[in-house]
Design a protein around this motif. Structure first.
Motif, PDB file in Angstrom:
ATOM      1  N   UNK A 136       1.669  15.357  23.456  1.00  0.00           N
ATOM      2  CA  UNK A 136       1.370  15.877  22.116  1.00  0.00           C
ATOM      3  C   UNK A 136       1.465  14.755  21.105  1.00  0.00           C
ATOM      4  N   UNK A 137       0.850  14.972  19.955  1.00  0.00           N
ATOM      5  CA  UNK A 137       0.931  13.972  18.888  1.00  0.00           C
ATOM      6  C   UNK A 137       2.384  13.799  18.472  1.00  0.00           C
ATOM      7  N   UNK A 138       2.715  12.586  18.119  1.00  0.00           N
ATOM      8  CA  UNK A 138       4.081  12.291  17.722  1.00  0.00           C
ATOM      9  C   UNK A 138       4.985  11.944  18.885  1.00  0.00           C
ATOM     10  N   UNK A 139       4.537  12.170  20.112  1.00  0.00           N
ATOM     11  CA  UNK A 139       5.338  11.817  21.284  1.00  0.00           C
ATOM     12  C   UNK A 139       4.875  10.463  21.812  1.00  0.00           C
ATOM     13  N   UNK A 140       5.756   9.502  21.811  1.00  0.00           N
ATOM     14  CA  UNK A 140       5.393   8.204  22.373  1.00  0.00           C
ATOM     15  C   UNK A 140       5.440   8.236  23.893  1.00  0.00           C
ATOM     16  N   UNK A 141       6.288   9.122  24.418  1.00  0.00           N
ATOM     17  CA  UNK A 141       6.405   9.295  25.868  1.00  0.00           C
ATOM     18  C   UNK A 141       6.302  10.796  26.157  1.00  0.00           C
ATOM     19  N   UNK A 142       5.517  11.158  27.162  1.00  0.00           N
ATOM     20  CA  UNK A 142       5.369  12.573  27.490  1.00  0.00           C
ATOM     21  C   UNK A 142       6.707  13.156  27.940  1.00  0.00           C
ATOM     22  N   UNK A 143       6.804  14.483  27.864  1.00  0.00           N
ATOM     23  CA  UNK A 143       8.038  15.191  28.175  1.00  0.00           C
ATOM     24  C   UNK A 143       7.869  16.043  29.422  1.00  0.00           C
ATOM     25  N   UNK A 144       8.960  16.215  30.159  1.00  0.00           N
ATOM     26  CA  UNK A 144       8.945  17.049  31.359  1.00  0.00           C
ATOM     27  C   UNK A 144       9.860  18.241  31.168  1.00  0.00           C
ATOM     28  N   UNK A 145       9.431  19.392  31.631  1.00  0.00           N
ATOM     29  CA  UNK A 145      10.267  20.580  31.611  1.00  0.00           C
ATOM     30  C   UNK A 145       9.903  21.446  32.816  1.00  0.00           C
ATOM     31  N   UNK A 146      10.476  22.640  32.869  1.00  0.00           N
ATOM     32  CA  UNK A 146      10.202  23.573  33.962  1.00  0.00           C
ATOM     33  C   UNK A 146       9.946  24.957  33.388  1.00  0.00           C
ATOM     34  N   UNK A 147       9.195  25.745  34.146  1.00  0.00           N
ATOM     35  CA  UNK A 147       9.015  27.154  33.842  1.00  0.00           C
ATOM     36  C   UNK A 147       9.541  27.951  35.033  1.00  0.00           C
ATOM     37  N   UNK A 148      10.640  28.659  34.798  1.00  0.00           N
ATOM     38  CA  UNK A 148      11.158  29.596  35.789  1.00  0.00           C
ATOM     39  C   UNK A 148      10.626  30.977  35.439  1.00  0.00           C
ATOM     40  N   UNK A 149      10.334  31.780  36.447  1.00  0.00           N
ATOM     41  CA  UNK A 149       9.847  33.139  36.212  1.00  0.00           C
ATOM     42  C   UNK A 149      10.988  34.129  36.409  1.00  0.00           C
ATOM     43  N   UNK A 150      11.049  35.161  35.577  1.00  0.00           N
ATOM     44  CA  UNK A 150      12.103  36.163  35.743  1.00  0.00           C
ATOM     45  C   UNK A 150      11.824  37.031  36.967  1.00  0.00           C
ATOM     46  N   UNK A 151      12.848  37.799  37.349  1.00  0.00           N
ATOM     47  CA  UNK A 151      12.624  38.742  38.443  1.00  0.00           C
ATOM     48  C   UNK A 151      13.613  38.602  39.576  1.00  0.00           C
ATOM     49  N   UNK A 152      14.262  37.431  39.712  1.00  0.00           N
ATOM     50  CA  UNK A 152      15.251  37.240  40.768  1.00  0.00           C
ATOM     51  C   UNK A 152      16.506  36.660  40.123  1.00  0.00           C
TER      52      UNK A 152
END
Length: 201
Positions: A136-152
């Motif tokens: 994204x704009x303003x980010x000099x280095x890209x970011x990492x994250x995770x998406x966990x899904x609900x249900x368990x």
């Protein structure tokens, strides 16, 4: 021979202004980038949400890459997310049959993104999740994250990463059910409710 007037300092015209890049909307997005699940697959689910800056404004020019294992937990090795014609270099699209586990989506003018994929399977001691890389704009280095899904709930409670976070921070990594087969996951780059981002060393 002409003489140079040295009584006045030479003036140099200013450099023209220009917009600072990089421009993620150019050349990186591709048609069908968010169609990760094979066409017509009965277990397809939709992930969707917004990307927000620190002031809570949606970003219309962010780019997300998503990776996820197949429902059985195996890492797909199928080529074909961005197939190109060998003669023309033109985009051929996904083959629509095999699951590659990878997609790339751009936010729209309202900062919204969406992707269609399959529910990831568990790997190791972790609860099932999708990996996300944010540009994204303003980010000099890209970011990492995770998406966990609900249900368990048991798997989420036992996940090594989630177990290290307090409840408020943990919730920034878990999508919310948003209708049948649809999950909402907003990404906040900073400020209140900032998404947990990961650093790889």
């Amino acid at each position: 021979m002409a003489k140079t007037d040295t009584s006045r300092p030479e003036t140099v015209p200013p450099t023209p202004s220009h917009t600072v890049g990089p421009f993620y909307g150019y050349a990186l997005p591709f048609p069908g980038g968010g169609d990760i699940a094979p066409v017509g697959h009965p277990d397809t689910l939709t992930l969707q949400g917004y990307v927000y800056d620190g002031a809570g404004n949606p970003l219309p020019d962010a780019l997300l890459e998503l990776w996820g294992p197949a429902p059985d937990g195996t890492v797909p090795t199928t080529d074909g997310s961005i197939r190109r014609d060998p003669a023309t270099g033109g985009y051929l699209g996904r083959n629509g049959v095999e699951f590659t586990g990878w997609g790339r989506v751009q936010t729209d003018a309202n900062g919204h993104w969406s992707a269609r994929t399959l529910r990831p399977g568990a790997r190791g001691k972790s609860a099932p999740y999708l990996s996300v890389c944010v540009f994204a704009r303003g980010l000099l280095v890209h970011l990492f994250t995770r998406i966990y899904l609900p249900g368990d709930d048991a798997a989420l409670a036992a996940d090594p990463l989630l177990a290290r976070l307090d409840a408020g921070r943990r919730d920034t990594l878990i999508a919310r059910a948003d209708g049948a087969g649809t999950y909402r996951f907003d990404i906040r780059l900073q400020g209140e409710g900032e998404t947990v981002f990961l650093e790889f060393q």
